[in-house]
Design a protein around this motif. Structure first.
Motif, PDB file in Angstrom:
ATOM      1  N   ILE A 299      -0.510   6.898   1.002  1.00 57.04           N
ATOM      2  CA  ILE A 299       0.933   6.876   0.816  1.00 57.04           C
ATOM      3  C   ILE A 299       1.367   5.410   0.927  1.00 57.04           C
ATOM      4  O   ILE A 299       0.800   4.659   1.725  1.00 57.04           O
ATOM      5  CB  ILE A 299       1.594   7.797   1.874  1.00 57.04           C
ATOM      6  CG1 ILE A 299       3.077   7.966   1.602  1.00 57.04           C
ATOM      7  CG2 ILE A 299       1.351   7.315   3.285  1.00 57.04           C
ATOM      8  CD1 ILE A 299       3.658   9.193   2.321  1.00 57.04           C
TER       9      ILE A 299
ATOM     10  N   ASP B 278      -4.875   9.330  -4.152  1.00 58.30           N
ATOM     11  CA  ASP B 278      -4.183  10.591  -3.871  1.00 58.30           C
ATOM     12  C   ASP B 278      -4.093  10.882  -2.370  1.00 58.30           C
ATOM     13  O   ASP B 278      -3.272  11.692  -1.939  1.00 58.30           O
ATOM     14  CB  ASP B 278      -4.897  11.762  -4.565  1.00 58.30           C
ATOM     15  CG  ASP B 278      -4.635  11.774  -6.071  1.00 58.30           C
ATOM     16  OD1 ASP B 278      -3.788  10.994  -6.539  1.00 58.30           O
ATOM     17  OD2 ASP B 278      -5.297  12.559  -6.780  1.00 58.30           O
TER      18      ASP B 278
ATOM     19  N   HIS C 149      -2.677  18.961  -3.612  1.00 60.54           N
ATOM     20  CA  HIS C 149      -3.626  18.378  -4.568  1.00 60.54           C
ATOM     21  C   HIS C 149      -4.446  19.565  -5.043  1.00 60.54           C
ATOM     22  O   HIS C 149      -5.157  20.197  -4.246  1.00 60.54           O
ATOM     23  CB  HIS C 149      -4.482  17.367  -3.782  1.00 60.54           C
ATOM     24  CG  HIS C 149      -5.499  16.624  -4.567  1.00 60.54           C
ATOM     25  ND1 HIS C 149      -6.744  17.121  -4.820  1.00 60.54           N
ATOM     26  CD2 HIS C 149      -5.467  15.381  -5.109  1.00 60.54           C
ATOM     27  CE1 HIS C 149      -7.438  16.206  -5.498  1.00 60.54           C
ATOM     28  NE2 HIS C 149      -6.682  15.149  -5.683  1.00 60.54           N
TER      29      HIS C 149
ATOM     30  N   MET D 203      -1.225  17.156   4.163  1.00 55.18           N
ATOM     31  CA  MET D 203      -1.590  17.334   2.753  1.00 55.18           C
ATOM     32  C   MET D 203      -2.649  18.427   2.668  1.00 55.18           C
ATOM     33  O   MET D 203      -3.490  18.538   3.565  1.00 55.18           O
ATOM     34  CB  MET D 203      -2.161  16.013   2.225  1.00 55.18           C
ATOM     35  CG  MET D 203      -2.845  16.101   0.876  1.00 55.18           C
ATOM     36  SD  MET D 203      -3.328  14.449   0.307  1.00 55.18           S
ATOM     37  CE  MET D 203      -4.337  14.889  -1.096  1.00 55.18           C
TER      38      MET D 203
ATOM     39  N   ARG E 118       2.144  17.479   0.876  1.00 57.26           N
ATOM     40  CA  ARG E 118       1.608  17.059  -0.422  1.00 57.26           C
ATOM     41  C   ARG E 118       0.510  18.058  -0.816  1.00 57.26           C
ATOM     42  O   ARG E 118      -0.285  18.459   0.041  1.00 57.26           O
ATOM     43  CB  ARG E 118       1.025  15.659  -0.289  1.00 57.26           C
ATOM     44  CG  ARG E 118       0.538  15.097  -1.603  1.00 57.26           C
ATOM     45  CD  ARG E 118      -0.130  13.748  -1.425  1.00 57.26           C
ATOM     46  NE  ARG E 118       0.805  12.695  -1.051  1.00 57.26           N
ATOM     47  CZ  ARG E 118       0.518  11.393  -1.140  1.00 57.26           C
ATOM     48  NH1 ARG E 118      -0.662  11.006  -1.576  1.00 57.26           N
ATOM     49  NH2 ARG E 118       1.401  10.489  -0.778  1.00 57.26           N
TER      50      ARG E 118
END
Ligand code: NAD
Length: 480
Positions: A471, A468, A248, A223, A246
């Protein structure tokens, strides 16, 4: 002062040997040099974070143990606040007394205490029987190795906003501070080690955009979390697509301040002006576009101009300084370029618009108020990231809302009115991640902070931020 890479709990030199000069923006003088991290450095840091993640030295600690370590980190930051604050003010040009010691440092300590408490509540939801003969369990697990990329405007706070929720969730991290402002993040690394957070859990690799790019490209990074410009967010999202990471993204903003005819104009003008010059306007939620109901336009403009003229621009370590320099000569020239183009496009500078005198070498800009700017013009539509505010008139609630929403960004907005119903209507219809009523700029650790539209997605602060970095895994157990 630390000026090396922090990898696997060790202060390390860069493989490549390249360095970046670190300047004091109030003087333009060099105060340090740090490594410009290479791809090999990034890889070393990612491998350390990967080992630390999979051997469970952090991810399999109990929530209580993670929480205690984060509380210890908050205590250490509080104890060493004056020291780290001095480094921050010297490196970022922030007024030491007003912004760093009364603002960023205590807020960062509070953020860490929030995330320390949140670390106790990261487990999954209840078990249940959803299919005949099966019991389901929803585990909330840490995402894994996270690459975190920070901007220069709040170097320490942004590091804490990234590390706090990731660590609470049980992730391990490679943090890349902004190239101009790495010093407080390096000192934070020392405190992280002292707090008992195991080696390899947090790694700090200094460097420029290529260093960030290497982190985003790395296949072992699960991420990427960026706070930065919308342009960088788009690049990172495209790069992350190759390894399906992922992302952010906390990106730019262009916050409107909507002042209705029933508002207290003195308060609205004072709040808007403060929110325009706070951190030299280098704040993604800064007040940038003031829209005033036309019957109150003249007195509001007068009050905003008076407030902006009254801002004490000064050196960061003078107690009465309200506003310090821009972060760099590049940024100052960027801000002045916006002002020049606004003028060329027919807008009028009512106050400021240039460089204040008496600051040889520093990157100072005057607090600036611009009027007569067209709604579609660059100065209204684009993020300036300097102490520059436009003031425009509107006619009725529908137009105020249309003007407010009429930008690509959606991070923060404010409404000044005494009419509760109108405030609620606007709060619902403004497409921004934060809407203030009768104020502009305050935040709380419990409040999710993040964007709509091209200001990005994902939240900093609050329990949502911890989520966030997690998972969900569905574990399904046959009962027979
Ligand atoms: P920037 O986008 O230039 O840089 C941010 C970080 O990204 C830096 O560490 C930089 O080295 C890195 N980077 C740049 N290109 C990269 C790439 N291709 N791959 C990986 N990393 C890369 O932004 P900045 O000038 O440092 O910061 C100012 C911006 O940040 C403003 O637009 C501001 O609105 C935004 N910001 C947003 C928030 C928020 O919460 N939404 C908070 C603070 C700042």
């Amino acid at each position: 002062m630390y000026t090396k890479l922090f990898i696997d709990g060790q202060w390390q030199d860069s493989d490549g040997g390249a360095e970046m000069a670190i300047l004091n923006p109030a003087t333009g003088q060099q105060i340090a040099a740090v490594p410009d991290g290479s791809g090999a450095d990034v890889d070393r840091a990612v491998q350390a974070a990967k080992t630390a993640f999979y051997d469970g030295r952090w991810s399999r600690k109990t929530p209580g143990e993670r929480s205690l370590a984060l509380f210890r980190l908050a205590d250490l930051l509080e104890q060493r606040g004056a020291e780290i604050g001095r480094i921050e003010s010297e490196n970022a040009g922030k007024p030491y007394a007003q912004l760093t010691m009364a603002g960023d440092i205590p807020f960062a300590v509070d953020n860490l205490r929030f995330f320390a408490a949140a670390a106790r509540d990261t487990h999954g939801s209840r078990a249940g029987e959803f299919a005949a003969g099966y019991t389901s369990m929803f585990r909330r697990e840490p995402v894994g190795v996270v690459g975190q990329i920070a901007p220069w405007n709040y170097p320490l706070l942004m590091a804490v906003w990234k590390l706090g929720p990731a660590l609470a969730a049980g992730c391990t991290v490679v943090l890349k501070p902004a190239p101009t402002t790495p010093l407080s993040a390096l000192m934070l690394a020392e405190l992280i080690q002292r707090a008992g957070i195991p080696d390899g859990v947090v790694n700090v690799v200094t460097g420029g955009n290529d260093t960030g790019q290497a982190l985003v490209e790395h296949p072992e990074v699960r991420m990427v979390s960026l706070t930065g410009s919308t342009a960088t967010g788009k690049k990172i999202m495209a790069t992350a697509a190759n390894t399906l990471k992922r992302v952010h993204l906390e990106l730019g903003g262009k916050a409107p301040v909507i002042v209705f005819d029933d508002a207290d104009v003195e308060i609205a003008s004072a709040k808007a002006s403060f929110a325009a010059i706070c951190n030299t306007g280098q704040d993604c939620t800064a007040a940038t576009r003031v829209y005033v109901e036309k019957s109150r336009y003249n007195d509001t403009l007068e009050a905003v101009v008076a407030a902006m003229r009254g801002v004490k621009v000064g050196m960061p370590f003078d107690d009465d300084t309200a506003m310090g320099p821009a972060i760099s000569d590049v940024q100052r020239r960027r801000v002045l370029g916006f002002i020049e183009r606004a003028k060329a496009g027919g807008a009028r500078i009512v106050t400021g618009g240039g460089v204040p005198t008496g600051f040889d070498g520093g990157f100072f800009v005057e607090p600036t108020v611009i009027v007569d700017a067209d709604q579609k013009s660059e100065i209204i539509q684009s993020e300036v990231f300097g102490p520059v505010i436009t003031v425009s008139a509107f006619d009725g609630e529908a137009q105020a809302l249309a003007y407010g929403n009429d930008v690509l960004y959606g991070l923060a907005a404010s409404v000044f009115t005494k009419d509760v119903g109108r405030a609620m209507r606007l709060a619902q219809q403004l497409e921004f991640g934060t809407v203030w009523i009768n104020d502009h700029i305050p935040l709380a650790s419990e409040g999710p902070h993040g964007g709509f539209k091209q200001s990005g997605f994902g939240k900093d602060l609050s329990a949502e931020a911890v989520g966030d970095y997690q998972i969900t895994k569905h574990v399904m157990i046959a009962n027979s």
